[in-house]
Enzyme design. Structure first.
Site, PDB file in Angstrom:
ATOM      1  N   GLY A   1       0.930  -1.216  -0.098  1.00  0.00           N
ATOM      2  CA  GLY A   1      -0.049  -0.145   0.030  1.00  0.00           C
ATOM      3  C   GLY A   1       0.818   1.270  -0.077  1.00  0.00           C
ATOM      4  N   HIS A   2      -0.149   2.378   0.042  1.00  0.00           N
ATOM      5  CA  HIS A   2       0.770   3.696  -0.256  1.00  0.00           C
ATOM      6  C   HIS A   2       1.667   4.078   1.201  1.00  0.00           C
ATOM      7  CE1 HIS A   2      -3.435   5.453   1.250  1.00  0.00           C
ATOM      8  NE2 HIS A   2      -2.878   4.920   2.020  1.00  0.00           N
ATOM      9  N   ASN A   3       2.703   4.675   0.841  1.00  0.00           N
ATOM     10  CA  ASN A   3       3.310   5.263   2.055  1.00  0.00           C
ATOM     11  C   ASN A   3       4.375   4.145   2.891  1.00  0.00           C
ATOM     12  OD1 ASN A   3       1.088   7.437   1.779  1.00  0.00           O
ATOM     13  ND2 ASN A   3       2.989   8.473   2.279  1.00  0.00           N
TER      14      ASN A   3
END
Length: 353
Positions: free
Chosen positions: A257-259
């Site tokens: 996922g993001h980050n």
């Protein structure tokens, strides 16, 4: 399995040369001129093959083995019949992996689809502002966007998409059908078929009329010598970057996922899902189908068993498993107790009947 044409055997490497390359000891130097062409399991090894064993349980198969050499630890050398030359290594598994790569270097990366010597296929679409160093190969129907930069020795597979402004280092392989957007890749990166890197992350805010999309304006940073499996997806960051550290190996069908920030030299097995903003330390090993909650930290050197559900941070060096994930020894003890109780109930029911 008969030898196929996808990875044909080499002309032959002398056993003495192979031993030197592997840092292994040739038990009998008189076998140094024996030629090794390929690797094989013990059960179907033939002349020219190298195989390896890690226990004495292979003794029966070795009696009829036709391999030209066996790789093993010094402690189990006696299990190898006298007619088979022996290479001795303290880590035969790693040495065998090195031997396979040395004998079949083409198998270390996704196979090329273009046999032509032309560096850029006629049907590839390369934006005139893209900067490709000499020696970059672009296969048919690949698309390279505006201002992209690609280093020497990198191959872009058939039908792959390289987005605008993407930077890819030297000696990388982007396999057919993969897409790389909003990303910076180091040297020696391998991206397998169908992988998706840099698409927007899953971010929404509930509103009075439904879900409001949160813009994702970060990047994906892939450091040197990372390998990303087929159909794996790595989302770009929301405002910060998604980062995968040097030497990390990611299996097929993994969702990052993001980050998310992943450290160096990690191993992440198929169907793992890592939620946004999780931090994974260096040298972490994550078993297949594990789910990792967002905004938690997994410390350096942690090992997580397959099918685990990690909802809290894990300190460095721990071994965890289960749903929810907990110290592995606790999980195994609880599982044994449950099995024992189930068995006792079954016996009791059988006695009553």
């Amino acid at each position: 399995m008969e030898q196929n044409n996808f990875f044909p055997p080499r002309d032959g490497v002398k056993l003495s040369e192979l031993a030197q390359y592997l840092g292994a000891e040739l038990a009998d130097p008189e076998n140094g001129d024996t030629l090794i062409r390929s690797v094989s399991p013990v059960s179907r090894a033939k002349a020219g093959d190298l195989c390896y064993i890690i226990s004495r349980r292979s003794r029966a198969e070795l009696e009829t083995c036709r391999a030209s050499a066996v790789l093993c630890e010094p402690a189990i050398r006696a299990a190898v019949p006298p007619h088979i030359p022996v290479l001795l290594s303290k880590n035969p598994h790693a040495a065998f992996a090195m031997a396979g790569g040395h004998l079949h270097p083409a198998a270390l990366k996704p196979l090329a689809t273009m046999s032509s010597t032309a560096e850029i296929a006629a049907t590839a679409a390369v934006d005139p502002t893209a900067r490709l160093e000499p020696g970059v190969i672009v296969e048919p129907l690949a698309v390279i966007g505006a201002n992209a930069e690609i280093g020497h020795g990198t191959r872009i597979g058939a039908g792959a998409l390289i987005g605008p402004g993407v930077k890819i280092g030297r000696d990388c392989t982007i396999a057919g059908g993969a897409s790389v957007i909003c990303a910076l890749l180091g040297n020696g990166v391998i991206v397998h078929n169908g992988a998706r890197i840099g698409q927007d992350g899953f971010g929404y805010a509930p509103g009075p009329r439904g879900m409001i999309k949160i813009v994702q304006i970060g990047r994906v940073i892939i450091q040197d010598n990372v390998e990303i499996g087929a159909n794996t997806t790595i989302d770009r960051g929301t405002m910060d970057d998604t980062v995968v550290g040097e030497g990390t190996k990611i299996d097929n069908q993994v969702q990052i996922g993001h980050n998310v920030r992943i450290g160096r030299h990690c191993a992440i097995v198929s169907q793992v899902g890592i939620a946004g903003s999780a931090v994974i330390g260096n040298g972490v090993q994550i078993g297949g189908q594990t789910g990792i909650n967002g905004h938690i930290t997994i410390g350096d050197g942690v090992q997580i068993a397959a099918k685990s559900g990690v909802i809290h941070s894990i300190p460095a060096g721990e071994r965890y498993g289960g749903i929810p994930a907990r110290p592995l020894k606790d999980f195994l003890r609880e599982s044994a107790e449950i099995m024992a109780r189930a068995s006792a109930r079954a016996h009791k029911t059988g006695d009553q009947e």
